[in-house]
Design an enzyme around this catalytic site. Sequence first.
Site, PDB file in Angstrom:
ATOM      1  CB  SER A 217       3.426  11.249   1.724  1.00  0.00           C
ATOM      2  OG  SER A 217       2.926  10.881   0.452  1.00  0.00           O
ATOM      3  CB  SER A 218       3.747   6.234  -0.577  1.00  0.00           C
ATOM      4  OG  SER A 218       3.331   5.476   0.519  1.00  0.00           O
ATOM      5  NE  ARG A 219       0.532  10.028  -5.174  1.00  0.00           N
ATOM      6  CZ  ARG A 219      -0.655   9.588  -4.763  1.00  0.00           C
ATOM      7  NH1 ARG A 219      -1.092   9.885  -3.554  1.00  0.00           N
ATOM      8  NH2 ARG A 219      -1.417   8.847  -5.552  1.00  0.00           N
TER       9      ARG A 219
ATOM     10  CG  HIS B  15       1.801   2.989   5.824  1.00  0.00           C
ATOM     11  ND1 HIS B  15       2.751   3.481   4.966  1.00  0.00           N
ATOM     12  CD2 HIS B  15       0.608   3.258   5.243  1.00  0.00           C
ATOM     13  CE1 HIS B  15       2.172   4.017   3.909  1.00  0.00           C
ATOM     14  NE2 HIS B  15       0.866   3.904   4.045  1.00  0.00           N
TER      15      HIS B  15
ATOM     16  CE  LYS C 144      -6.544  12.260  14.703  1.00  0.00           C
ATOM     17  NZ  LYS C 144      -6.391  13.203  15.827  1.00  0.00           N
TER      18      LYS C 144
END
Length: 281
Positions: free
Chosen positions: A180-182, A33, A143
């Site tokens: 990734s946030s996950r 981000h 992307k």
Amino acid sequence: MRIFPTIAELCARLGNERAVAFVPTMGNLHEGHLNLVRMAREHGDCVVASIFVNPLQFGPSEDFDKYPRTLEVDCAKLEGLVDVVFAPSVNEMYPAQQTIFIELPPVANELCGAARPGHFRGMATVVLKLLNIVQPQVALFGKKDCQQLHLIRQLVAQLNLPVRVIGGETVRAADGLALSSRNQYLSATERSEAIFLYQMLQGMKLGILQGERDFERLRQQAVEALETRGWLVDYVAIRNQPDLQPVSPARDDLTQRELVILAAARLGNTRLLDNVEVCLD
Ligand code: PAF
């Protein structure tokens, strides 16, 4: 940097801004981000980031409730990088039941859309709302979410939205795992296994660059390799860029072609997503 929870306050602040560059997010910000936010500065005098966990894009059995909400930490990360943070409540974005949705092309029901029915409809609807609220000249998306980026480009082109969409490269951890946030849901063992997804995609890319044209065999080998190691595979696919249509080497001329290899698979309860681009010239 100012933080606005309401549309009215945000619009009052942005009223005179002519060159707004916008990075929509669901928060729990990572370097991916922040990379988009830094890119945004090159495209606008005023950089806006939104932080909104959008309930419309989560299925009933998905992780909407447990999705990490870390507004304070996110704002600290954005300090000095953006001018404005838009952090609305669910009620601010959806004061009444949302009954109007974006109808997307069939590709939205494939790949991630097959495993997550309604996800892209909810995503596209909130992205359109956010673009209407912020009215940026430029909007930036990662992307890594290749199918999302494709659908947003279609949304903007087909609805003549006055905004330029820019895709930011996937940012990876040192071992190659796409940020990734996950990723934070992964146990230590899962975290060390997680890099296999990218390694597998890189292996497929190498195979294609070395002349492999039996894409179905390549795809099936990848699925088997993932399953043998305990992954639950949603899909592994080789698609054309930029339209994300299936590619068939038997039928299509594969010289000077941009392809993308995409995969989504679960490790335990965590769904991971990645893709690599392949340029044949
Ligand atoms: O990629 C995301 O974080 C979300 O799907 C987006 C684009 C912010 C819409 O909620």
